[in-house]
Structures are given as structure tokens and as C-alpha cells.
Design a protein around this motif. Structure first.
Motif, PDB file in Angstrom:
ATOM      1  N   PRO A 278     -63.977 -66.693  44.270  1.00 22.05           N
ATOM      2  CA  PRO A 278     -63.931 -67.662  43.167  1.00 22.05           C
ATOM      3  C   PRO A 278     -63.328 -67.090  41.888  1.00 22.05           C
ATOM      4  CG  PRO A 278     -66.046 -67.765  44.296  1.00 22.05           C
ATOM      5  CD  PRO A 278     -65.340 -66.569  44.839  1.00 22.05           C
ATOM      6  N   ARG A 279     -63.579 -65.795  41.640  1.00 23.33           N
ATOM      7  CA  ARG A 279     -62.992 -65.172  40.446  1.00 23.33           C
ATOM      8  C   ARG A 279     -61.464 -65.154  40.531  1.00 23.33           C
ATOM      9  NH1 ARG A 279     -61.050 -60.341  40.106  1.00 23.33           N
ATOM     10  NH2 ARG A 279     -62.263 -59.455  41.815  1.00 23.33           N
ATOM     11  N   ILE A 280     -60.928 -64.795  41.686  1.00 25.18           N
ATOM     12  CA  ILE A 280     -59.479 -64.734  41.847  1.00 25.18           C
ATOM     13  C   ILE A 280     -58.866 -66.130  41.735  1.00 25.18           C
ATOM     14  CG2 ILE A 280     -57.644 -64.196  43.507  1.00 25.18           C
ATOM     15  CD1 ILE A 280     -59.431 -61.849  44.440  1.00 25.18           C
ATOM     16  N   VAL A 281     -59.556 -67.140  42.254  1.00 23.27           N
ATOM     17  CA  VAL A 281     -59.091 -68.528  42.104  1.00 23.27           C
ATOM     18  C   VAL A 281     -58.971 -68.864  40.625  1.00 23.27           C
ATOM     19  CG1 VAL A 281     -59.689 -70.955  42.454  1.00 23.27           C
ATOM     20  CG2 VAL A 281     -60.028 -69.313  44.310  1.00 23.27           C
ATOM     21  N   ARG A 282     -60.011 -68.550  39.861  1.00 23.35           N
ATOM     22  CA  ARG A 282     -60.006 -68.854  38.428  1.00 23.35           C
ATOM     23  C   ARG A 282     -58.898 -68.082  37.708  1.00 23.35           C
ATOM     24  NH1 ARG A 282     -64.397 -66.703  37.315  1.00 23.35           N
ATOM     25  NH2 ARG A 282     -63.633 -64.854  36.202  1.00 23.35           N
ATOM     26  N   GLU A 283     -58.775 -66.796  38.024  1.00 24.39           N
ATOM     27  CA  GLU A 283     -57.769 -65.968  37.349  1.00 24.39           C
ATOM     28  C   GLU A 283     -56.345 -66.423  37.686  1.00 24.39           C
ATOM     29  OE1 GLU A 283     -60.398 -61.806  37.227  1.00 24.39           O
ATOM     30  OE2 GLU A 283     -58.750 -62.043  38.658  1.00 24.39           O
ATOM     31  N   LEU A 284     -56.116 -66.856  38.909  1.00 27.21           N
ATOM     32  CA  LEU A 284     -54.788 -67.345  39.279  1.00 27.21           C
ATOM     33  C   LEU A 284     -54.469 -68.629  38.524  1.00 27.21           C
ATOM     34  CD1 LEU A 284     -52.213 -67.328  40.951  1.00 27.21           C
ATOM     35  CD2 LEU A 284     -53.499 -68.415  42.819  1.00 27.21           C
ATOM     36  N   ASP A 285     -55.449 -69.513  38.416  1.00 30.37           N
ATOM     37  CA  ASP A 285     -55.252 -70.754  37.658  1.00 30.37           C
ATOM     38  C   ASP A 285     -54.904 -70.436  36.210  1.00 30.37           C
ATOM     39  OD1 ASP A 285     -55.214 -73.551  37.297  1.00 30.37           O
ATOM     40  OD2 ASP A 285     -57.279 -73.524  36.569  1.00 30.37           O
ATOM     41  N   GLU A 286     -55.615 -69.485  35.621  1.00 27.18           N
ATOM     42  CA  GLU A 286     -55.362 -69.099  34.233  1.00 27.18           C
ATOM     43  C   GLU A 286     -53.978 -68.468  34.087  1.00 27.18           C
ATOM     44  OE1 GLU A 286     -58.622 -66.509  33.493  1.00 27.18           O
ATOM     45  OE2 GLU A 286     -60.065 -68.127  33.100  1.00 27.18           O
ATOM     46  N   ALA A 287     -53.572 -67.688  35.081  1.00 28.06           N
ATOM     47  CA  ALA A 287     -52.260 -67.040  35.027  1.00 28.06           C
ATOM     48  C   ALA A 287     -51.134 -68.069  35.081  1.00 28.06           C
ATOM     49  CB  ALA A 287     -52.121 -66.037  36.176  1.00 28.06           C
ATOM     50  N   LEU A 288     -51.291 -69.089  35.905  1.00 26.62           N
ATOM     51  CA  LEU A 288     -50.282 -70.146  35.975  1.00 26.62           C
ATOM     52  C   LEU A 288     -50.237 -70.929  34.666  1.00 26.62           C
ATOM     53  CD1 LEU A 288     -50.950 -71.474  39.595  1.00 26.62           C
ATOM     54  CD2 LEU A 288     -48.940 -70.184  38.830  1.00 26.62           C
ATOM     55  N   ALA A 289     -51.424 -71.253  34.138  1.00 19.24           N
ATOM     56  CA  ALA A 289     -51.478 -72.010  32.883  1.00 19.24           C
ATOM     57  C   ALA A 289     -50.847 -71.225  31.741  1.00 19.24           C
ATOM     58  CB  ALA A 289     -52.924 -72.364  32.560  1.00 19.24           C
ATOM     59  N   ALA A 290     -51.101 -69.910  31.694  1.00 24.25           N
ATOM     60  CA  ALA A 290     -50.552 -69.084  30.622  1.00 24.25           C
ATOM     61  C   ALA A 290     -49.034 -69.050  30.656  1.00 24.25           C
ATOM     62  CB  ALA A 290     -51.110 -67.665  30.729  1.00 24.25           C
ATOM     63  N   ARG A 291     -48.479 -69.237  31.847  1.00 26.73           N
ATOM     64  CA  ARG A 291     -47.020 -69.239  32.005  1.00 26.73           C
ATOM     65  C   ARG A 291     -46.458 -70.646  32.028  1.00 26.73           C
ATOM     66  NH1 ARG A 291     -49.644 -65.220  33.560  1.00 26.73           N
ATOM     67  NH2 ARG A 291     -48.805 -63.085  33.570  1.00 26.73           N
ATOM     68  N   ARG A 292     -47.315 -71.615  31.737  1.00 26.68           N
ATOM     69  CA  ARG A 292     -46.952 -73.026  31.646  1.00 26.68           C
ATOM     70  C   ARG A 292     -46.301 -73.525  32.924  1.00 26.68           C
ATOM     71  NH1 ARG A 292     -43.465 -74.541  27.945  1.00 26.68           N
ATOM     72  NH2 ARG A 292     -44.542 -76.503  27.549  1.00 26.68           N
ATOM     73  N   ILE A 293     -46.840 -73.057  34.047  1.00 22.46           N
ATOM     74  CA  ILE A 293     -46.398 -73.526  35.364  1.00 22.46           C
ATOM     75  C   ILE A 293     -47.406 -74.565  35.830  1.00 22.46           C
ATOM     76  CG2 ILE A 293     -45.913 -72.886  37.754  1.00 22.46           C
ATOM     77  CD1 ILE A 293     -45.117 -70.115  36.725  1.00 22.46           C
ATOM     78  N   GLY A 294     -46.958 -75.793  35.984  1.00 24.21           N
ATOM     79  CA  GLY A 294     -47.873 -76.906  36.230  1.00 24.21           C
ATOM     80  C   GLY A 294     -48.401 -76.992  37.645  1.00 24.21           C
ATOM     81  N   ARG A 295     -47.678 -76.435  38.627  1.00 24.98           N
ATOM     82  CA  ARG A 295     -48.118 -76.497  40.018  1.00 24.98           C
ATOM     83  C   ARG A 295     -47.856 -75.155  40.688  1.00 24.98           C
ATOM     84  NH1 ARG A 295     -45.100 -80.731  43.339  1.00 24.98           N
ATOM     85  NH2 ARG A 295     -43.358 -79.450  42.571  1.00 24.98           N
ATOM     86  N   LEU A 296     -48.770 -74.746  41.567  1.00 25.43           N
ATOM     87  CA  LEU A 296     -48.574 -73.516  42.314  1.00 25.43           C
ATOM     88  C   LEU A 296     -47.255 -73.558  43.075  1.00 25.43           C
ATOM     89  CD1 LEU A 296     -50.288 -70.881  43.415  1.00 25.43           C
ATOM     90  CD2 LEU A 296     -50.236 -72.206  45.517  1.00 25.43           C
ATOM     91  N   ALA A 297     -46.933 -74.730  43.643  1.00 24.72           N
ATOM     92  CA  ALA A 297     -45.716 -74.849  44.443  1.00 24.72           C
ATOM     93  C   ALA A 297     -44.477 -74.467  43.652  1.00 24.72           C
ATOM     94  CB  ALA A 297     -45.586 -76.274  44.983  1.00 24.72           C
ATOM     95  N   ASP A 298     -44.495 -74.667  42.333  1.00 22.51           N
ATOM     96  CA  ASP A 298     -43.336 -74.340  41.520  1.00 22.51           C
ATOM     97  C   ASP A 298     -43.186 -72.841  41.295  1.00 22.51           C
ATOM     98  OD1 ASP A 298     -42.590 -77.010  41.184  1.00 22.51           O
ATOM     99  OD2 ASP A 298     -44.015 -77.269  39.546  1.00 22.51           O
ATOM    100  N   ALA A 299     -44.235 -72.082  41.587  1.00 19.09           N
ATOM    101  CA  ALA A 299     -44.172 -70.625  41.427  1.00 19.09           C
ATOM    102  C   ALA A 299     -43.831 -69.917  42.728  1.00 19.09           C
ATOM    103  CB  ALA A 299     -45.514 -70.100  40.893  1.00 19.09           C
ATOM    104  N   VAL A 300     -43.931 -70.623  43.872  1.00 22.65           N
ATOM    105  CA  VAL A 300     -43.681 -69.983  45.169  1.00 22.65           C
ATOM    106  C   VAL A 300     -42.225 -69.537  45.261  1.00 22.65           C
ATOM    107  CG1 VAL A 300     -43.616 -70.322  47.672  1.00 22.65           C
ATOM    108  CG2 VAL A 300     -45.506 -71.274  46.319  1.00 22.65           C
ATOM    109  N   GLY A 301     -42.018 -68.237  45.425  1.00 22.58           N
ATOM    110  CA  GLY A 301     -40.671 -67.700  45.553  1.00 22.58           C
ATOM    111  C   GLY A 301     -39.896 -67.619  44.259  1.00 22.58           C
TER     112      GLY A 301
END
Length: 334
Positions: A278-301
Motif C-alpha cells: 500500500p505504501r508503494i501504491v501511494r508513493e507511485l500515485d504521488e510521483a505521477l501527480a508531482a509530474r502532472r501525469i494524469g494517467r499511469l498509461a501515459d507514463a508507460v514507456g
């Protein structure tokens, strides 16, 4: 849970991309003492074989710098015990369950797939091809594209759920093996399994593990895992990848995603921090938000994109005009 973390592995949709790694979370009962298993995107079982196995004698685990050496020998209850006791319990927890399977022959893998066919509560099958092939003088299936493809093909022919092929990094060309598995019917790939290694006790002057060598996991192998994910995604950009190897933080998970993974699996970290999921889930969400990436799919690759590429969900901030000096204001007035 944030909607930005939703991901897909072929036909399988997950609420978040963080899974357990096969063999690192027991039956699930161990982790359930700390948090609800549904907080993982999916729970991956230990590798199930046709018959019960006690595994190798101890010592079969040894800590190393930034990692862990294990030579467990795939202990488990066999397919009968798994279907009778472990899977029903996971179903009661509403866990999204991916069943890892292992065998010593193509027919054993096919038999396991047939036994799992149509069984409720199974979200996908992960094929552990890093097993010795008794029909080929004990060489691992993962070492040869044809052998790996034969296993994956046999499982895919019998399975009614998505099939993931878990590949070992100790090969000459992991891309060639990945291509062979996808051509044989794999819906996705899990990269990577452990790397073979060993340690020697300076007191006894003998190998630390009873089995002499074992599988190295943990942060020590993360750069190798990232390289494998990056290479395979470059060759197969449309194939979902689960990145495994030393994921301990949300930023570790993000690194795998940028390399091309649609999900990650947490393994060694769970041994000293069972609440890591659960901690890694939260930290990944925060990392995407900090980089203003709205969806995980947009960060893949994203690491494959040219410099200056902006993901579609990211919107650059509008330019902020500096306040004009008083003299400049007078000049601008009509």
C-alpha cells in the motif's frame, strides 16, 4: 484509490499496478495480518506444481548486500492442495489472484493449465519458465526460445484467462525469448525472475546455501531488470509487461513504468516490510501527480520518447508575466 493508477494487462484490468511477486507473499494469509489483500492490484501466488514439494533443505536463504539469495526449491502443496485450501481462501478475501505455475516438462505445465481452466477466482496465469526441463538434461526452459515457447503455447491452449510468461535474465538475448513467448500466445510478460548467484561463508569456507547457488533478488538486480524491461518494450511496445526486481519505493515503481512496464511486482521488500504494498501504491500515485501525469498509461514507456515529448495528460503551466516596472506601465498606456 486514485483513478490515475488503473492499468491493464491484456484483458485484465487492475485498479493499481502494484502486485506481489511469486513466492514472496506466501499463501496471502501472512500479508493479510497487516492489510487487506485487495489493496494490491493483484496477488500472485507462489509457483504451484502438480505434486506437493517440501523444497530444498535449509539453509536456503541468505542476505547479501542490497539483496537476497534464495534456493527454496519451489515448496508448496501441489495443485490439489492449492485448489482445496489456498485458492478458496483467496476468493474469500476478494483478492485478484494470478496463479503462478511451474513444471519440469511441457506436459506438466499443460496439465496445470487444464486443472485451472474455468476455475472461479483466477484473474490470470503466470508461467514460471525458469524451471529445469527434465526432458532436456535439466536445462532451464527459459534458456531457449523454442523450449519457452513450447511451455507458453501449451498453457495458452488450455487457459481461459490471460497468460503471462515470466522470464529469467540469465540468457543471451531476452528479447528473442520474449518474442517467442508472445508468438506462442503469451498475453503479457513478467520481467524478470531472479538472477543466479552464490555466496561463500568465510567461517565454514563452504557455500552458504545447501543448494550451492540460488536466485538473487532485491535492489541489487533492479538495474538489470530495468534494462530487460526497456529492451523488451522497445521490441514489443504493444505487449503488457510486469516489471520485477528490487521495487521498494514508488519511485522504483515509476522507473519500471518509464522503461515500459504497465505493472510492477513487489517481492524481497515484503520480507522486512510486509506493509510495503500500500505504501508503494501511494508513493507511485504521488510521483505521477508531482509530474502532472494524469494517467499511469501515459507514463508507460515514457523513457523511450524523444526529449521534449509531453504526455497527453500533462498540460504545461501558462506563462506567468513578470509585473512591469512603473516606468514600463506608463509607456504601455495610450
Amino acid at each position: 484509490m486514485s483513478a490515475r493508477l488503473k492499468t491493464r494487462l491484456g484483458a485484465l484490468e487492475l485498479p493499481n499496478p502494484v502486485m506481489t511477486a511469486a513466492g514472496c507473499a506466501g499463501t496471502g494469509r501472512e500479508l493479510a495480518q497487516f492489510h487487506d489483500l485487495t489493496r494490491f492490484g493483484a496477488f500472485v501466488t507462489s509457483s504451484v506444481m502438480t505434486q506437493p514439494r517440501a523444497g530444498r533443505p535449509t539453509p536456503r536463504m541468505s542476505e547479501t548486500p542490497s539483496g537476497l539469495l534464495t534456493a527454496m526449491g519451489l515448496p508448496g502443496p501441489g495443485i490439489e492442495g492449492f485448489l482445496e485450501r489456498d485458492l478458496p481462501w483467496l476468493q474469500e478475501q476478494d483478492a485478484r489472484t494470478i496463479v503462478s505455475i511451474a513444471g519440469n516438462s511441457v506436459e506438466e505445465y499443460a496439465e496445470l493449465a487444464r486443472r485451472l481452466r474455468g476455475v472461479p477466482g483466477i484473474a490470470a496465469i503466470e508461467v514460471n519458465v525458469a524451471c529445469p526441463n527434465v526432458e532436456d538434461r535439466g536445462r532451464m526452459f527459459a534458456w531457449h526460445p523454442g523450449a519457452a515457447a513450447a511451455v507458453v503455447g501449451a498453457v495458452s491452449a488450455a487457459a481461459t484467462v490471460p497468460v503471462l510468461a515470466k522470464l529469467a535474465p540469465d540468457v543471451a538475448d531476452i528479447v528473442t525469448i520474449a518474442l517467442a513467448c508472445v508468438d506462442a500466445g503469451a498475453d503479457g510478460l513478467t520481467l524478470i525472475n531472479t538472477m543466479e548467484g552464490m555466496a561463500i561463508d568465510h567461517r565454514s569456507l563452504r557455500p552458504v546455501l545447501t543448494g550451492v547457488s540460488g536466485g538473487l533478488s532485491g535492489p541489487a538486480i533492479r538495474p538489470v531488470a530495468i534494462r530487460c524491461v526497456y529492451q523488451v518494450h522497445a521490441a514489443l511496445p504493444g505487449t503488457p509487461i510486469v516489471g520485477v526486481g528490487g521495487v521498494a519505493t514508488g519511485l522504483d515503481a515509476l522507473e519500471f513504468v518509464l522503461a515500459g512496464a504497465s505493472a510492477v511486482a513487489v517481492g524481497t521488500t515484503l520480507f522486512h516490510d510486509p506493509t510495503a504494498g500500500p505504501r508503494i501504491v501511494r508513493e507511485l500515485d504521488e510521483a505521477l501527480a508531482a509530474r502532472r501525469i494524469g494517467r499511469l498509461a501515459d507514463a508507460v514507456g515514457l523513457a523511450h520518447k524523444p526529449t521534449g515529448y509531453v504526455p497527453p495528460q500533462v498540460r504545461p503551466e501558462p506563462p506567468v508575466e513578470e509585473p512591469a516596472e512603473p516606468g514600463e506601465l506608463k509607456e504601455k498606456l495610450p
